[in-house]
Motif scaffolding. Structure first.
Motif: not given
Length: 973
Positions: A614-620, A622-632, A680-683
């Motif tokens: 549950y986090l701020p809904g701006d795309r930046r 969300i993208d930052t979190l995705y890249e972090r997990i993808r990197g792991i 990354i897909k939106f509802f």
């Protein structure tokens, strides 16, 4: 019935005997030649072993075989039917009851009655297939189990068997032998239950008995000569029929009448069947029935019934537990009234016993509502848009209690626990047992009550030690909850969501639980200390609670729920090992723990590789979190298949954080998993709403099918030379409850996408064969009718065998039915379609290539499959467009090719005079389209057939037919 379907393992004694024989043979080879005395002893031991083996075989035969008929007995039936249900096999059962056996025994003697039983058994054996088994389970009762036939097919064979039996008579040479029967079908995997199947078969049997009472009644002379005069034989005439008929008007209700003066009682046949009573007429009812009552309820029942029998009271109503024929205790309600007699009339006690598990949709072990009642309650609340709180809990150790102490003890534990729950709650909720050891409480939603705290208090109540039958037991339970401002999903979707949450709770629950009141402060959020040990994150239920608390405090923040899935963790674990997989999940959990510091977010863990944020809904963000997990993940393996996927659901300003929003995020996640370019897909509300509408439509389709509102229309096919009707195509139609029709363009593609087209097709096939059979039996004119075969049919059923069975069952010559197989079906299953076409034609059915030209496999299909007719796709018919010339060229090519290979063509979609003229020029003979006829109801088509001058029953004339048809039809299709 085949042993691999029905039989359990052979008794252990057989293995031991075989091993003994093997050892004796070895010893004989080693020592027999050198030591004659040893050889003699070995020979004696071998004989003893053989004798013991013969004895075991005989004991088994005595235990499982009825000595009179040689059929398997009730013990064998109980064993086999248990195997069928344990293995979740779809099957059909028939109850068979000999007519008039009591009268035969009373007036011709028991030897004559035995001959009657043997005759019925022999007749049933002749009509029993090799893959079926028939049992004698009582004096005049038989059961047949089939895992291949439907109810209709089994009814047909049993009726044929009964007709052949009627040629045999009693010893008087006049009274025909007969029996009554009733069939029922069950699919355990679809949620059917055993007792309802048996109740349905029993009801159908007595429906048959009463509906054919006149046919089966003994002849007048016999009745006058042999009518019994004892007291209870009065029940065997009209009054008995009324008595039994009343008992069948409501499944799960059992009638009884007791003559208080003589202590004789009469019970309805369904009571005899379901409770295993010795007979319908019972002496000393209280002694017999008291053996069925639970020991904890017997004293109260005996006290109340003695007051009725003594005349102290006239009404009896009591709820207690009674043992049914399977030995299981079920909850029943007994209601009765005492009718005082006089000098000419006896004192009677009459009433009914209600099986709560059948009549009230009640779980028999606990007395709470069952899963059907739960789904009905959810549906009702959905219709009323009623705010609802759900609390689910599941017991973990009841199976072990059953194994150690027996099922009755396990049921008693469940009854005690459910009673404890109800006694602890301040108000009366709706209480249900959903699946297995899972229960659900349903309340009117109260936003001021912390549902998490309520669930925790419930868990503490359930975990308290319990004593049952002097056994101290510590239950193990898990709980979860959900709050709906209004239920918008189908009941099954709601239950599935609740099940997922409960399963996730079980997977992530630590060995010890802590009170949710023990809170630790993490920044501005309160988080439970019940965290998953591997990831350090809150479990899913706690996450939703904390996120919703934050949302209530900050309703205007732009926030989103993100469902996170690590790609193909099962494959990752197989490649790199479970430990490496756990390390990866733990590192992702550690990264998500920093959300609070990074962006003011919260994270949770549902178990396996499912995370939520549950986090701020701006795309930046969300993208930052995705890249972090993808990197792991990429540090272990950067394959595309292991890329994480995000499903994002923005949170509206008025929305609460609940399981529904998480489901929305999961719906988006499902799309992301299948898109390797955009992970990354939106509802998408409309997509989700469409899925909900489709789920609703699928449910409505099944409902319409059960109500007989799925039928077919026929679109005639015409010969342009003679203007006569030469056939027709059966097209599915769905009548809605208002009398209109649901568009085939809506429901047919839906059924195909979801794999249910086979249900529709089989239904239409059956209707078409039945309709043709009825007309042929009445000598009315017919033309060949074509039916559709979908891709789903090819992988779901043996289509050729199904057609053959339908033709045999309905006595329809095969040339009256044509099979239309689409080109798209061939493209996906070329070998299966080729094989099917050959099988169908060998049986005498014509095969049509439907929608020819619609795909890329037309020529290949034409070359490889053994077909009779081409149906040219309607899209190629020339119309007033720029593509008309191309369409004309394609049609010309197909027609010329068909003439070359000697295969007739039906052109579909013919609507205009110009198209008719064009086809005439090409020499086309057969067409189907609005120009001649639209699809029409059966009665309208029958009116066309009534005019013999307007039809040609020969159908399509084949140019090179390999069929052998009746002489009057020639080479036709």
């Amino acid at each position: 019935m085949e042993t691999n379907e029905m039989q359990g393992a052979e008794p252990q004694q057989h293995d031991e005997i075989n091993q003994l024989n093997t050892r004796l043979a070895e010893l004989s080879k080693l020592y027999g030649a050198q030591q004659p005395e040893a050889e003699r002893l070995l020979a004696e031991a071998t004989n003893a072993a053989a004798h013991l083996n013969d004895r075991i075989v005989q004991l088994k035969a005595d235990a499982y075989i009825d000595s009179l008929t040689g059929l398997p007995n009730r013990t064998a039936y109980n064993h086999d039917i248990t195997c069928v249900w344990d293995r979740q096999l779809e099957h059909t059962i028939a109850y068979i009851d000999i007519d008039g056996l009591k009268v035969c025994n009373d007036h011709f003697g028991h030897p004559a009655g035995n001959r009657y039983i043997i005759k019925v058994a022999d007749c049933l054996k002749l009509h029993c297939r090799p893959d079926e088994r028939i049992y004698r389970i009582g004096g005049d009762e038989f059961v047949l189990i089939s895992i291949t036939d439907s109810v209709e097919m089994l009814n047909q064979r049993l009726e044929a068997c009964r007709a052949s039996l009627a040629s045999s008579t009693f010893d008087d040479g006049q009274t025909p032998m007969s029996y009554s029967y009733g069939c029922a079908h069950a699919n355990p995997q679809a949620g059917d239950v055993f007792h309802k199947m048996t109740a349905e078969a029993d009801r159908h049997m007595y429906d048959y008995k009463f509906a054919n009472a006149t046919r089966n009644r003994m002849n007048k002379a016999f009745n006058e000569q042999y009518r019994a005069l004892d007291t209870f034989d009065d029940f065997l005439d009209v009054r008995d029929r009324i008595f039994q008929a009343l008992s069948l008007t409501d499944t799960g209700r059992y009638l009884f009448i007791c003559n208080v003066d003589t202590d004789q009682s009469h019970w309805s046949q369904n009571a005899v069947q379901d409770f295993g009573l010795p007979a319908g007429n019972v002496h000393q009812m209280d002694k017999v029935w008291s053996q069925h009552i639970h020991p904890d309820d017997i004293d109260a029942w005996r006290q109340d019934i003695e007051e009725v029998m003594s005349g102290k009271k006239h009404r009896h109503r009591m709820r207690y537990r009674a043992k049914d024929a399977s030995g299981r205790y079920i909850t029943v309600t007994c209601s009765g009234i005492r009718l005082d007699g006089n000098e000419s009339e006896p004192t009677l006690f009459a009433g009914s016993i209600t099986n709560a598990s059948i009549v009230e949709s009640t779980d028999p072990a606990t007395g709470v509502g069952d899963v059907r009642a739960l789904m009905a309650a959810i549906e009702k609340r959905r219709e009323l848009a009623k705010p609802t709180d759900l609390v689910a809990f599941k017991f973990e150790n009841i199976d072990r209690i059953n194994a150690v102490y027996g099922y009755q003890t396990g049921n008693d534990v469940l009854m005690e626990l459910t009673g404890r729950i109800l006694s602890q709650l301040p108000e009366s909720p709706e209480f249900f047992r959903s699946y297995g050891l899972q229960f659900v409480l349903m309340f009117d939603s109260q936003p001021d009550i912390d549902l998490s705290d309520a669930a925790q208090r419930l868990w503490q109540t359930l975990m308290a030690p319990i004593t049952v039958h002097d056994i101290d037991i510590v239950p193990v339970a898990h709980t979860t909850f959900a709050r709906y401002s209004s239920i918008t999903s189908q009941p099954l979707t709601v239950l599935s969501s609740l099940n997922r949450r409960l399963d996730a709770e079980i997977r992530s629950t630590a060995p010890t639980h802590h009170s949710p009141s023990a809170l630790t402060q993490v920044g501005s959020f309160a988080a439970y200390d019940r965290r998953d040990k591997m990831t350090g994150l809150m479990r899913g239920n706690d996450f939703l609670h904390v996120a919703d608390t934050h949302r209530s405090a900050h309703p205007n923040e732009d926030r989103a729920i993100v469902a996170i899935d690590l790609g193909r963790m099962r494959v990752f674990n197989e490649w790199y090992g479970r430990q490496a997989g756990d390390t990866l999940i733990a590192e992702v959990g550690s990264a998500l723990q920093t959300l609070q510091a990074d962006c003011g977010g919260i994270a949770g863990y549902w178990g396996q590789d499912d995370f939520v944020a549950y986090l701020p809904g701006d795309r930046r963000t969300i993208d930052t979190l995705y890249e972090r997990i993808r990197g792991i993940v990429a540090t272990r393996d950067d394959s595309v298949g292991f890329l994480p996927a995000f499903g994002v659901c923005p949170v509206g300003s008025e929305e609460h954080i609940n399981i529904l929003l998480y489901d929305h995020a999961k719906a988006a996640l499902t799309r992301a998993r299948h898109d390797f370019r955009n992970r990354i897909k939106f509802f998408e509300p409309e997509t989700y709403a469409q899925r909900e509408r489709e789920d609703h439509l699928l449910s409505a389709f099944q409902h319409a099918l059960n109500q007989g509102r799925i039928t077919f229309h026929i679109q005639p096919q015409c010969d342009m030379e003679t203007k006569k009707i030469i056939g027709g195509e059966a097209l599915a139609r769905w009548k809605d409850e208002d009398g209109g029709f649901v568009s085939p363009g809506t429901f047919v593609p839906l059924l195909e996408r979801n794999g249910f087209a086979v249900t529709l097709d089989r239904h239409i096939w059956s209707l078409v064969f039945a309709w043709l059979s009825e007309r042929l039996a009445q000598g009315l004119p017919c033309v060949p009718i074509s039916v559709n075969i979908s891709q789903t049919d090819l992988i779901s059923v043996d289509v050729a065998k199904q057609f053959e069975r339908l033709a045999m069952r309905h006595a329809v010559p095969t040339h009256y039915v044509k099979a239309e197989i689409t080109e798209s079906a061939y493209a996906n299953n070329p070998e299966d379609v080729t094989t099917l076409a050959s099988k169908l034609r060998s049986l005498g059915f014509s095969v049509l290539i439907d929608d020819f030209g619609s795909g890329s496999s037309s020529l290949s299909m034409l070359q490889n499959i053994d077909a009779d007719v081409i149906k040219l796709d309607s899209r190629f018919m020339p119309v007033e467009t720029s593509q008309a010339d191309k369409g004309e060229s394609i049609v010309k090519s197909v027609i010329n090719m068909s003439w070359q290979i000697g295969m007739p063509v039906i052109v579909e979609g013919v609507e205009t005079d110009k198209q008719i003229a064009f086809l005439h020029e090409l020499g086309v003979r057969y067409v189907q389209g609005f120009y001649y006829y639209r699809p029409m109801p059966i009665n309208a088509f029958e009116e066309l057939l009534a005019d013999s001058a307007s039809i040609d029953p020969r159908g399509i004339l084949l140019q090179n037919s390999g069929h052998t048809l009746p002489p009057q039809h020639g080479a036709a299709c």
